[in-house]
Structures are given as structure tokens and as C-alpha cells.
Design an enzyme around this catalytic site. Sequence first.
Site, mmCIF file in Angstrom:
data_model
loop_
_atom_site.group_PDB
_atom_site.id
_atom_site.type_symbol
_atom_site.label_atom_id
_atom_site.label_comp_id
_atom_site.label_asym_id
_atom_site.label_seq_id
_atom_site.Cartn_x
_atom_site.Cartn_y
_atom_site.Cartn_z
ATOM 1 N N GLY A 162 0.765 -1.144 -0.127
ATOM 2 C CA GLY A 162 0.013 0.103 -0.167
ATOM 3 C C GLY A 162 0.926 1.352 -0.026
ATOM 4 N N SER A 163 0.249 2.166 0.760
ATOM 5 C CA SER A 163 0.907 3.497 0.637
ATOM 6 C C SER A 163 2.352 3.628 1.112
ATOM 7 C CB SER A 163 0.208 4.574 1.343
ATOM 8 O OG SER A 163 -1.330 4.538 0.565
#
EC number: 3.4.16.4
Length: 575
Positions: free
Chosen positions: A291-292
Site C-alpha cells: 500500500g501507501s
Amino acid sequence: MMKLEGALHPWRFRLMLGLLMLLIAVIAWRIVDLQVLNQGFLKVQGDARSVRHIPIPAHRGLVTDRNGEPLAVSTPVTTVWANPSELVAVPNRWVDLAAAIGQDAKVLAQRINEVKTREFMYLVRGLTPEQGQRVLDLKIPGVYAQEEFRRFYPAGEVAAHLVGFTDIDDRGREGMELAYDEWLAGVPGRRQVLKDRRGRVIQDVQVLRNAKPGKALALSIDLRLQYLAHRELRNAMLENKAKAATLVMIDVKTGEILAMANQPTYNPNNRRNLHPAAMRNRAMIDVFEPGSTVKPFSITAALGTGRYTPSSVVDTSPGWIHIGRYTIRDVSRGGLLDLTGILKKSSNVGVSKIALNIGVEPIYSIMQKVGLGQDTGLGFPGERIGGLPIHRKWRDPEIASFAYGYGLSVTAVQLAHAYAVLGNGGKNVPLSLQRLEKPREGEQVIDPKIADTVLHMLRAVVEEDGGGGARARIPGYHVAGKSGTAKKISGTGGYTQSAYRAFFAGVAPVTNPRLAMVVMIDEPATGHYYGGLVAAPVFGKVMARALRLMNVAPDDLPSAPVRTAEAKPGSGGRG
């Protein structure tokens, strides 16, 4: 008058007599040869029926943490065995024997009767020497004992996933016990004994070869930090009703792994009710989409192309973007954001526009160089490598999703290593699970100025308002970090709508980075699932105590106020 038949055929009589005398002579010669001239043969045959060579067990090497605290030690135990062919003759003693070894008398009787024609059976293994002696003191015919070693793990469940365990025969079966089995295993010795026809030792003759203990192994972890990580991770999992959790801490300068904790865990000293899922070292075996947490590396790639500077502005309005038939959305409504703002707001739209502008190659190259989806070289049993996606032709949605952390698979160790590279001025130092006497040389994979720039951007993510990393702040220290939240892949393909992984990855202190750490909470079930809400607090608590335990100097202390001398009343002169 009749004549004897032998007189009719005297040559037959003489022949038989000669053969008989020859046979007597051969037997006499063989007796003289064996008893006088060649005594060794009978001695060897006699020894084969009385002299035996039995092994002397060797204890495994000691496993310690980096400070010498024991993590795995070998303790002497007694194994009680029996000769069923002897034991079957004294059934009246079976009840006493069962009571002494802690077994049911009926079950023991059944076991003995099943193998009554054999000469060996285990009765019980792993008794303390005192318990074993009490069994021998009963003097039950056919019952014997031998010395062995059993592994004991002082840290118990705290370091179980990393240290691993051995089986009942003292062979490594999991973790570092398996990875370094040949190093830790000793070389058994041999001793010569005399046994009677029933196999009982009647004389200890001599030691032919002394046992050689296994070599010691000093791991890189610090047991103090390991206890700290274990406690906070367990509390976080219970508080968030999560399925699992993982934490990895790395020394930025040396690449040594200082802590590696997983939940759920298990007690290696008592594995009777062990659940297989609890045995997984999730930090090295479970792979996931990060993810981020990989957005800083996409920004690093953008800066490396020269097309972007920290002050470059990207329009993320209105908070979403259509790429083909896909729509990429931000949590916030967006607007004009510089690169620091993109990281603070964790803007998928901003990172996607940058990725589409610079192309996938620079981003792919940076992620590969910092170790994402690559072999760590640790050699841990069962370790997964994960991987970066390979496409013959990258479509725009694939480029965009790759830049903000989807489509690739990494482990928690790889992600922590990547942040350690940022903290080490862009130098990739090999990881180690062993304590190092001196740091190993690393490879410069990111321009030091760019690495420092990105690190200070991540400091703004934690310390400035609206950054999403406020819960990772540590009083007295500057912290750089990035949260992440990723949907889990469902079993039928695609992504679930209710199962998430929450991450926080970071480095501290920013001024002179010492530690890199990743926290992953799997499937929090209390309604909060964002990394900044779930994983960041664990990062802050563990990192704060770790920095103080390691005596790392604070780099964010308030400046002392400048004190000026005050004039006393009435002391002023007249002009």
C-alpha cells in the site's frame, strides 16, 4: 571257520582309520591354533558378544542474543528404555513402573505385550536426571536408562518464531535451530563397555572419543527490544481484535535485525496443543501488498529523474482520476500539492500522475534496488521472496497502482530494509540475523541528497498537522514515517471490502538515523483500520523505548531560554 569282513578288505579298514586320525589331527591343530598361536580370533568373537560401543551424547551449541542473553540452551535429561523380553517375565512389577514414569498401568501393559519378543522399547523420554534415577532405583529387571540432552528456551514465546525449536532427537526443526543445525549440533562421542548376554552394562571400559559440543550462535536481536516489541504487539492485537500482527526493527547502519516479533505466537517449551498458524514467522513468510508505504520510493524515483523537485506542484483535484475504466480516489478532496503534500495527504491521485509522467522504469528500479520483492540473503527456512510484477507491456492502470503499493508483494522484513536504506543515506547494507563484529560494506543505490530530502518529507508526514502519522510522534526525537492501508486479496480473486492490513514504516531519529521499523496489523476488527490509527501508535511506543534503551541521543529537545540579568530595584544610577 568264518573270517572277519575287515580281514577280507584290510585296505578299507586302514583307510577309515587314517581318515579318523587325520580328522583328529585337524581338530587338534585348530585347537592349538586358536588357543595358543592365534588367540585374537576367539577374543574378537568373545568381544563381539560382550564388548559394545555406545554413543556419548553431545549437547547443542548455545544460542544467545547480541548481548549474550541465552535464547536456547541444552539441559541433560534421562531416557528410560526397556528390554521387553526381560520385562515380560516380571508382570508383577509393571504397576510400580507405570507409577514411576507417570503412565497408565493398563496402557503400559498393552505396550509391553505388543513388543514382548523384541529387545528394545522406549518407556519415557525427557525425564530429569532425578526422575530417571528414581525409576532405576526400583531395580526392575529389563529397565535401563541413557543420558540425552533436551533443548530449553528461556525467552519462551517472545523469540519463538526466530529461534525455532528442535525435535525429540535434538535436531533443528524450525527457525535458526534448523537454519544452523549443522553449526549447533555437536559430534557424539563413543565409549566402550562390557555387557552381559542380556544387554546389561557390567563394566565401563574406556572412552574412545570424547563428545564435541556444538558451536555457539549469537543472534543479532536484542532481547530487551524483543520483549518490548512482543508486549506492545500483543496489546495492539488484542485492542484492535486483529487476526495477526508483525513488527521488524533494523539497525540502519549495520543491517542487523534487532527485533522480530509476531502475533499469534507459541511456547516452544510446551508444544502439545500447538496450532500450526501460530508457528509462522509472518515477518519473513507472509507476503502482502504494502500500500501507501511505498509511495516514498515512487517520490524518490521522481526526484531521481530530474523532472521533479520537492517544490513541484501536482493538481490532485477533485480527489479522483479516471484511468481507462478504472477510477483512482483519494481520501481527501485534494488540490494543488507539492511532493511533501502528496506524502502527507497520501494522495493516490498525485502519485499516479507522477508515475504516468515519468514511466514505470524509474520506480521499478528504485524498488528493486532497496530490496522490495528481492532475496534478503538471510537464508531463513521457509522465507518468501515476494516479487515485483512483470508485464510485457505496462498499462496505465498497472503503472498507477504499482506506484501507490498494489500489484507487488513484499515481506515485513523487506519493507523495513527498504526504509533502512532511506535512513542510511541511500546505502543498501545487507541484512543479518547474526551479531556482526564489524559492519559490512553497503551499496549506494540512492543519491544521498535525494534520500535525505525524502526522509525530511517523511518527517513532515509525522510532525506536521494533517500528515496522518501524528500518533507515531516521539517526544524529544524527530521521526520520519509513512502509514499505509491495503485491502486484502480475497480467496476468489479481487479485493475484499472489509478486510484490511494496516501499516506504519519509519526511521528515527531523523538527524542521525539509527533504527528503521515496520509495524503491520492484520485485519483489525474494531472499525478502525487505517495505518495511522492502528499501526502508528505501536510504532511510536516501541520506537520511543527502543531509542532510550539504546541510549540514542535526542535530536528534538527544546532550546533552553536565554536568561538575562535583571537590574535590582534602586541600583540604577543617575545620569
